[in-house]
Design an enzyme around this catalytic site. Structure first.
Site, short mmCIF file in Angstrom:
data_model
loop_
_atom_site.label_atom_id
_atom_site.label_comp_id
_atom_site.label_asym_id
_atom_site.label_seq_id
_atom_site.Cartn_x
_atom_site.Cartn_y
_atom_site.Cartn_z
N GLU A 191 0.84 -1.10 0.00
CA GLU A 191 0.04 0.04 -0.08
C GLU A 191 0.90 0.99 0.00
OE1 GLU A 191 -2.73 0.23 3.26
OE2 GLU A 191 -3.56 2.14 2.57
N ARG A 232 5.06 -12.45 10.14
CA ARG A 232 6.10 -11.25 9.86
C ARG A 232 7.34 -11.05 10.62
NH1 ARG A 232 3.80 -6.01 10.08
NH2 ARG A 232 2.03 -6.58 8.99
N LYS A 257 4.39 1.15 9.67
CA LYS A 257 4.42 2.41 8.91
C LYS A 257 3.94 3.59 9.69
CE LYS A 257 3.02 0.36 5.21
NZ LYS A 257 2.54 0.00 3.87
P1 ATP Z 1 2.79 -2.20 8.38
O1 ATP Z 1 1.95 -2.92 9.27
O2 ATP Z 1 4.49 -2.31 8.67
O3 ATP Z 1 2.58 -0.56 8.28
P2 ATP Z 1 1.40 -3.32 6.07
O4 ATP Z 1 1.40 -4.40 6.14
O5 ATP Z 1 0.28 -2.22 6.17
O6 ATP Z 1 2.99 -2.80 6.73
P3 ATP Z 1 1.62 -3.21 3.10
O7 ATP Z 1 2.34 -2.12 2.34
O8 ATP Z 1 0.25 -3.57 3.22
O9 ATP Z 1 1.97 -2.85 4.75
O10 ATP Z 1 2.57 -4.25 2.94
C1 ATP Z 1 2.87 -5.10 1.88
C2 ATP Z 1 3.25 -6.52 1.95
O11 ATP Z 1 4.23 -6.54 2.95
C3 ATP Z 1 1.83 -7.08 2.70
O12 ATP Z 1 2.03 -8.55 1.97
C4 ATP Z 1 2.39 -7.58 3.98
O13 ATP Z 1 1.83 -8.70 4.46
C5 ATP Z 1 3.89 -7.71 3.75
N1 ATP Z 1 4.53 -7.21 5.20
C6 ATP Z 1 4.23 -5.88 5.85
N2 ATP Z 1 5.18 -5.86 7.23
C7 ATP Z 1 5.68 -7.15 6.87
C8 ATP Z 1 6.90 -7.66 7.99
N3 ATP Z 1 7.21 -6.95 9.07
N4 ATP Z 1 7.22 -8.85 7.50
C9 ATP Z 1 7.04 -9.46 6.48
N5 ATP Z 1 5.98 -9.24 5.50
C10 ATP Z 1 5.51 -7.66 5.80
MG MG Z 2 -1.34 -3.29 4.95
#
Ligand code: ATP
Ligand code: MG
Length: 561
Positions: free
Chosen positions: A37, A263, A273
């Site tokens: 995102e 994760r 984020k």
């Molecule tokens: P955050 O929770 O850090 O704000 P998010 O999951 O909202 O991150 P996205 O941009 O939606 O961020 O993530 C893109 C992809 O990266 C998704 O498939 C998510 O599952 C994966 N992802 C995000 N954070 C992690 C992490 N700490 N370890 C592994 N994969 C991750």
């Molecule tokens: Mg997300």
């Protein structure tokens, strides 16, 4: 090397794909996707997901799509879009022409929503957001059906079309899937599919004022693209039933499957984020690419290589159990990589002048220095030596304690690649601080060894004072002083006030003049450093990527690994 990398760690998704390919599922085809995102910069956690999705696809001769999950106008920005693509490329992955957006499918998703309304599987609800929450029930109590749940199809169609046409304000209506308000899985209690949001979208502009929810958009986007394995993090496990429900109830062209993995969490690091944005916005760091940040932009500026991050991601494995990886393992990965390829140089962070009394005045001489003991092909370079040099202030003690073997009055040490020198006098200022050392050298020890077999207990790095260049050097420590800064809410209180130390006037061997931004070196005895973009032609700025001390080896030893 201490054997950390000896075996390939478990990755249950690799096993699943292996079995699927063997069984001929999806015609043996493997298509994954990375769906960020664009609401912030990517961090090291995303790297795990990127390596997994692109890595597995490549391993099985498949492909990995890049898809912006851009269903949230307002939080998303083009700055983030650009940085995310840049970071994925930097990590070493390529999506060719397969750059997609959830917004590419807004029209199709809308059409499918109309189908669902016609099938009696979706309805327009006019409860407020608060009421919807109330009606939802809890884990122990079933939800309550909305009074609007049984609106006739025609009315639903009319209202939904008018939602799209912009006739209502934010929050007046939503479109919900009609599933089961008593389901033990809260995600199935008539989840919201669309909400009204009168906001411009960075791609679709003002074309839409209704936007699909992540859950409604994601699986269908996977299906449209023909994704076979939709790999996401564990927090989506409870959403899988909904993911499947939509696919079962919509006439989609393909049937993807969702798999969840744990994760990545890292000690001494926050990863969300939202929290990283706060660090940037409130000025606790200099920006998203501050070298202390766990963002890929920050890690890159710090001097990490993409190879080291890919190795790290392979090494931590992929499981379902939540765990926190020791930051020392990330540091181990970069040390291991740079040890093999970073040229060695000498630099003095905190200079103490040394005058070698019996060395001739003048321009001195050039001495051979090994560029990389791990790589003979790196060759040697010539380093100037002269009567006046700098050594590290902390390599001298006037009254050394028992275990201090470096320079002290009357003591002889080796200067790396140069000579044995002996301290014969100490010059001080009025405040009693040491300002200069007077030494003598032994010309017979040129190159660093004594022909008479005389031993010294320490070897010091140095630079020739008249030849050295001046540089700014930035030393970093952990951004947080607690292993789990997310533990008790206020992660700001856990910020390490000493995470950055700026050395304004380090002295470096002259060969480093004009070093390219991003180039990496080992400063002997001090660590790995890389040239920061803040450098100017006459004043380089170096970031310390990591020290030479291998804390991971110690962790392993303590844990008996
Ligand atoms: P955050 O929770 O850090 O704000 P998010 O999951 O909202 O991150 P996205 O941009 O939606 O961020 O993530 C893109 C992809 O990266 C998704 O498939 C998510 O599952 C994966 N992802 C995000 N954070 C992690 C992490 N700490 N370890 C592994 N994969 C991750
Ligand atoms: Mg997300």
């Amino acid at each position: 090397m201490n054997g950390v990398e000896s075996k390939v760690p478990p990755n249950f998704i690799r096993t699943i794909i292996t079995d699927d390919v063997k069984a001929g599922k999806n015609g043996g085809r493997v298509l994954t996707r990375f769906p960020p995102e664009p609401n912030g910069y990517l961090h090291i956690g995303h790297a795990k997901s990127i390596c997994l999705n692109f890595g597995l696809a490549a391993e099985f001769g498949g492909l990995c799509n890049f898809r912006f999950d851009d269903t949230n106008p307002g939080k998303e920005e083009v700055e983030y879009v650009d940085s995310i693509m840049n970071d994925v490329r930097w990590l070493g992955f390529d999506w060719d022409d397969r750059l997609y957006h959830a917004s590419d499918y807004f029209e199709q998703l809308y059409e499918w929503a109309l189908d669902m309304i016609r099938d009696g599987k979706a309805y327009v609800d006019s409860l407020s957001a608060d009421e919807i929450r109330e009606y939802r029930g809890t884990l122990t109590e079933p939800g309550k059906e909305s009074p609007y749940r049984n609106r006739p199809v025609a009315e639903n169609l009319d209202l939904f079309q008018r939602m799209r046409a912009g006739e209502f304000n934010d929050g007046e209506h939503v479109l919900r899937a009609k599933i089961d308000m008593a389901s033990p899985n809260l995600n199935l209690r008539d989840p919201v599919m669309y909400r009204i949001r009168k906001m411009s979208h960075w791609r679709t502009g003002d074309k839409w004022c209704i936007y699909p929810m992540y859950d409604y958009a994601h699986g269908q986007s996977d299906a449209i693209e023909g994704v076979t394995h939709s790999i996401c993090t564990m927090e989506y496990e409870d959403h899988r039933a909904l993911y499947d429900w939509y696919l079962d109830n919509i006439n989609v062209p393909n049937r993807p499957r969702q798999y969840e993995f744990a994760r990545l969490n890292l000690t001494y690091t926050v990863m969300s984020k939202r929290k990283l944005l706060r660090l940037v916005q409130e000025g606790y760091v200099a920006g998203w690419d501050d070298p202390r940040m766990p963002t890929l932009a920050g890690i890159r500026r710090r001097g990490y290589t993409p190879e080291s991050i890919r190795n790290f991601c392979e090494r931590i494995g992929v499981g379902k159990r939540e765990s926190t990886v020791d930051l020392a393992l990330l540091e181990y990965s970069i040390r291991e990589d740079l040890n093999l390829r970073a040229p060695r140089v000498m630099g003095v962070l905190n200079p103490l002048k040394v005058v070698i009394e019996n060395y001739p005045e003048g321009n001195g001489e050039l001495l051979d220095a090994v560029n990389n003991p791990e790589d003979a092909s790196a060759g040697i370079r010539r380093v100037p030596f002269s009567r006046e040099i700098y050594i590290e202030r902390e390599d001298f003690m006037e009254n050394p304690p028992k275990k201090f073997y470096r320079l002290a009055p009357g003591r002889e040490v080796r200067l790396r690649y140069a000579y044995f020198v002996k301290c014969v006098d100490v010059v001080k200022n009025e405040a009693g601080e040491v300002t200069e050392l007077r030494c003598t050298y032994d010309p017979a020890t040129r190159g660093g060894d004594s022909p008479d077999g005389r031993k010294v207990k320490a070897t010091l790095h140095w630079v020739s004072a008249p030849h050295a260049i001046e540089a700014e050097v930035r030393l970093y420590d952990k951004l947080f002083f607690k292993p789990d800064p997310e533990e008790d809410g206020d992660f700001i209180a856990d910020l390490n006030p000493d995470s950055l130390e700026v050395i304004r006037s380090a002295r470096l061997e002259p060969g480093l003049a004009g070093a390219a931004v991003g180039s990496r070196y080992q400063f002997e005895r001090l660590g790995y450093f890389c040239v920061d973009p803040d450098s100017t032609p006459d004043r380089p700025v170096f970031n310390r990527t990591v020290t030479l001390r291998d804390t991971w080896a110690r962790v392993k030893k303590a844990e008996g690994i």
